[in-house]
Design a protein around this motif. Structure first.
Motif, mmCIF file in Angstrom:
data_model
loop_
_atom_site.group_PDB
_atom_site.id
_atom_site.type_symbol
_atom_site.label_atom_id
_atom_site.label_comp_id
_atom_site.label_asym_id
_atom_site.label_seq_id
_atom_site.Cartn_x
_atom_site.Cartn_y
_atom_site.Cartn_z
ATOM 1 N N THR A 195 3.900 -4.160 -7.297
ATOM 2 C CA THR A 195 2.439 -4.207 -7.235
ATOM 3 C C THR A 195 1.987 -5.415 -6.409
ATOM 4 O O THR A 195 1.085 -5.307 -5.565
ATOM 5 N N VAL A 237 1.506 2.308 -6.242
ATOM 6 C CA VAL A 237 2.971 2.241 -6.278
ATOM 7 C C VAL A 237 3.508 3.526 -6.911
ATOM 8 O O VAL A 237 3.050 3.929 -7.985
ATOM 9 N N ALA A 248 -3.739 -1.459 -6.509
ATOM 10 C CA ALA A 248 -2.372 -1.664 -5.990
ATOM 11 C C ALA A 248 -1.360 -1.056 -6.959
ATOM 12 O O ALA A 248 -0.396 -0.399 -6.536
ATOM 13 N N ALA A 249 -1.594 -1.262 -8.262
ATOM 14 C CA ALA A 249 -0.687 -0.678 -9.265
ATOM 15 C C ALA A 249 -0.716 0.844 -9.182
ATOM 16 O O ALA A 249 0.325 1.510 -9.293
ATOM 17 N N LEU A 289 -6.008 -5.983 -9.051
ATOM 18 C CA LEU A 289 -4.676 -5.420 -8.770
ATOM 19 C C LEU A 289 -4.526 -3.979 -9.263
ATOM 20 O O LEU A 289 -3.462 -3.384 -9.131
ATOM 21 N N LYS A 290 -5.599 -3.421 -9.815
ATOM 22 C CA LYS A 290 -5.489 -2.081 -10.415
ATOM 23 C C LYS A 290 -5.192 -1.012 -9.359
ATOM 24 O O LYS A 290 -4.321 -0.156 -9.564
#
Lengths: 252, 415
Positions: free
Chosen positions: B134, B289, B285-286, B282-283
């Motif tokens: 992430t 993945v 980006a998580a 960062l949500k």
């Protein structure tokens, strides 16, 4: 990947070094050198020389640079030495031209006897006494190879660098023992048990050592059964085991 | 005091080595688990309840390893087991997830101070790896910084060159620096400017086979600022400490906020689930993945986690564990002194590390630990220990009695 330098160091300081023990263990070897007093030094670039001193039916191996020698054999590179071991090239004598007969006759015969122990046939191993001697020599070869791999192999150096300074003692109950001294990532194997070591590895008997070193016994299973035991500073043993796993790459 | 024998364990191990690599592989086995000597340790459990494990020879142990952390409320906790059992009856591994997934995520966001979202998997290593992926997805950078000796799982990048199966490219983007050394972090950030995706670290330094280190004052606050100033994602691997220091997360305990925080072990009291929690930025980006597994959204472990976290909050479990750990470790130190040994206790009391310092090799310590195990206190000599909420004063008293007798055995040998 096999490093020619590490291989040469093993050929020199773990395999040829075995002449010392061979002359103790094997009557034919003892007889061959009974009446000879000769010291042969092998000088290989990038590593300490090895001097084999024969006297009164005994052999002493030394890696001290100042040891006396009658015959000095020089090699242009580690690869050159490895080629000599595999019979592809000859050494360059730089001293002892009148003593080369010992090299060609007695020393060659000793090498052949050593090879029978280090590369035993299945038939040969059926003889319990021969098998035991073979295991002792194989064990010394592997134990001394550890230091050479730790000093010269790229991955071995990484593992050696992770071992804290101090001594690791490896022994076989009622069998051979060595002490590996580590200082700033440099390893040196010497014969004998060390009570003051920081870490210890013990093989329950010579058959267990034989099985593990020849790959017929699973070392992890042996740990569970208490046949291979460790104590003391376990990170030192862990990293030594990483080096031990590289030994077959060189001794295969 | 009676000392234990392990005939059934050893017989079972004989069967095991024929069909299982190493007999018992990994950290529960005699090799990685540092059973020194192996004759002092049981190999196989028959049952477990509360603070205790019974082996296949019917020996009872107070388990101070707590299955290496998962056992936090006590083995076989009725409310947790009932929640999981109910969910098993209703549906566990299904084609679409259940409401439990949403409920658990909401609970994690409400519980963990730095969490705006939660992502679930199975093992700690699943989520430490996801955290790094992430961070890389969010920053477009390659390098990972970690602390020397820090354990984050067993994926290739988490190991070292020279370990079996690891090649140079697995670890060439991992940079290791000493814990508690802000200057070392500043230096690596300066040398690798614009290349570092993340710093991954445990909240305090608890490597195996080494004295543990709690953070120096302001350490984490300084690290937090450097990360923020340089666009580096700060990942806290709370897999081991999680819920044993602070139910709001161990970053909260030490007074800072992680960007990503990883949980596993104590999250569901032994049911198999892990979680990555993170901040809003960062949500996406998580989400981006590609990361999944066949059993990751199974509902029964989620039901167990909901029940476990709810109870941990209700009883303020970390406070209880820290306090009981303090009582136990102070008692152990006193018992050591009685026999003229120096027992050094480091780390946090709810999951302390201890070591007899009277010999450099640890052989005395390993001897003492083995004598404790033989008498029913399951300690490990190489790893931090764990408290759980089922342990009573009676258990602590018995442990101190065992420790006393074990010190006596070792003292006699030393004399």
């Amino acid at each position: 990947m096999v490093s020619q330098t590490a291989l040469a160091a093993i050929n020199l300081h773990s395999i040829l070094r075995n002449m010392e023990d061979l002359c103790d263990l094997d009557e034919r070897a003892k007889q061959l050198i009974q009446n000879h007093k000769k010291a042969i030094r092998f000088c290989v670039p990038q590593m300490p020389p090895l001097t084999l001193s024969f006297e009164n039916g005994k052999c002493k191996a030394s890696d001290e640079a100042g040891a006396h020698c009658d015959i000095r054999l020089k090699f242009t590179s580690p690869t050159h030495f490895n080629q000599m071991v595999s019979g592809e090239k000859n050494p360059i004598p730089t001293k002892g031209f009148t003593s080369l007969g010992f090299l060609k006759k007695e020393f060659m015969a000793l090498s052949q006897i050593l090879e029978t122990y280090l590369k035993p046939t299945e038939e040969g191993l059926k003889d319990r006494i021969f098998a035991e001697k073979s295991t002792i020599l194989t064990a010394y070869t592997a134990f001394f190879a550890l230091s050479q791999i730790g000093n010269y192999d790229e991955l071995g150096k990484l593992s050696a660098g992770r071992i804290e300074d101090g001594a690791i003692c490896i022994d076989v109950t009622q069998g051979p023992a060595v002490t590996i001294r580590v200082k700033e990532g440099h390893m040196h194997t010497e014969k004998g048990f060390c009570k003051e070591a920081k870490a210890f590895m013990n093989f329950a008997d010579i058959q267990v050592a034989e099985g593990i070193l020849r790959g017929t016994l699973d070392s992890y299973a042996c740990i569970g059964k208490g046949l291979l035991s460790v104590k003391g500073k376990i990170p030192m043993i862990d990293n030594l085991n990483k080096i031990l796993s590289l030994v077959p790459v060189y001794l295969a | 005091m009676k000392t234990y024998e392990y005939n059934n364990s050893q017989a079972l191990f004989e069967r095991a080595v024929k069909v299982i690599p190493a007999g018992i592989y990994g950290h529960l086995g005699p090799s990685e688990g540092c059973f020194i000597p192996v004759s002092a340790y049981p190999f196989y459990a028959k049952r477990a309840k509360g603070a205790y494990v019974w082996d296949v020879d019917d020996n009872r142990f107070i388990d101070y390893m707590c299955a290496y952390g998962p056992n936090i409320l006590g083995y076989g906790h009725e409310a947790v087991d009932e929640a999981a059992a109910k969910q098993f009856r209703e549906g566990n591994c299904t084609i679409i997830p259940t409401e439990k997934m949403v409920t658990l995520a909401e609970l994690m966001v409400d519980t963990v101070a730095s969490a705006d979202w939660a992502f679930f998997a199975k093992n700690g290593g699943d989520v430490t790896n996801l955290a790094v992926m992430t961070a890389r997805a969010a920053t477009g950078r390659e390098k990972i910084v970690k602390f020397i000796g820090g354990y984050h799982g067993v994926a290739q990048w988490m190991q070292s060159l020279g370990y079996p199966g690891i090649i140079k490219s697995d670890v060439e983007n991992v940079l290791a620096i000493p814990f508690n050394d802000v200057a070392a972090f500043e230096q690596v950030v300066a040398e690798q400017r614009g290349k570092i995706a993340c710093l991954i670290a445990t909240p305090y330094h608890h490597p195996a086979m080494a004295d543990n280190q709690v953070p120096l004052p302001d350490f984490w606050q300084k690290i937090r600022k450097i990360c923020t100033d340089n666009g580096i994602i700060l990942i806290i691997d709370d897999v081991r400490c999680g819920f044993r220091l602070d139910v709001q997360g161990s970053d909260h305990y030490y007074g800072f906020e992680a960007d990503l925080i990883c949980f596993c072990k104590a999250l569901a009291n032994g049911y198999n689930i892990s979680a990555l929690c993170g901040k809003n930025f960062l949500k996406s980006a998580a989400s981006s993945v590609f990361y999944t597994g066949s059993y990751w959204l199974s509902a029964a472990p989620m039901a167990a986690a909901i029940e476990t976290v709810s109870i941990l909050k209700k009883i303020n479990a970390p406070q209880m564990l820290l306090e009981n750990g303090r009582i136990l470790t102070e008692g152990l130190v006193q018992k050591a002194q009685k026999h003229e040994f120096n027992l050094l206790v480091t780390g946090e009391p709810s999951m302390w590390y201890m070591r007899i310092t009277d010999d450099e090799s640890n052989v005395l310590h390993q001897r003492w630990i083995s004598e404790c195990v033989r008498r029913g206190a399951f300690f490990a000599s190489h790893h931090n220990l764990f408290m759980n909420c089922a342990m009573t004063q009676e258990d602590i008293d018995l442990t101190l009695e065992i420790a006393d007798e074990a010190f006596g055995v070792v003292a006699k040998e030393r004399a």
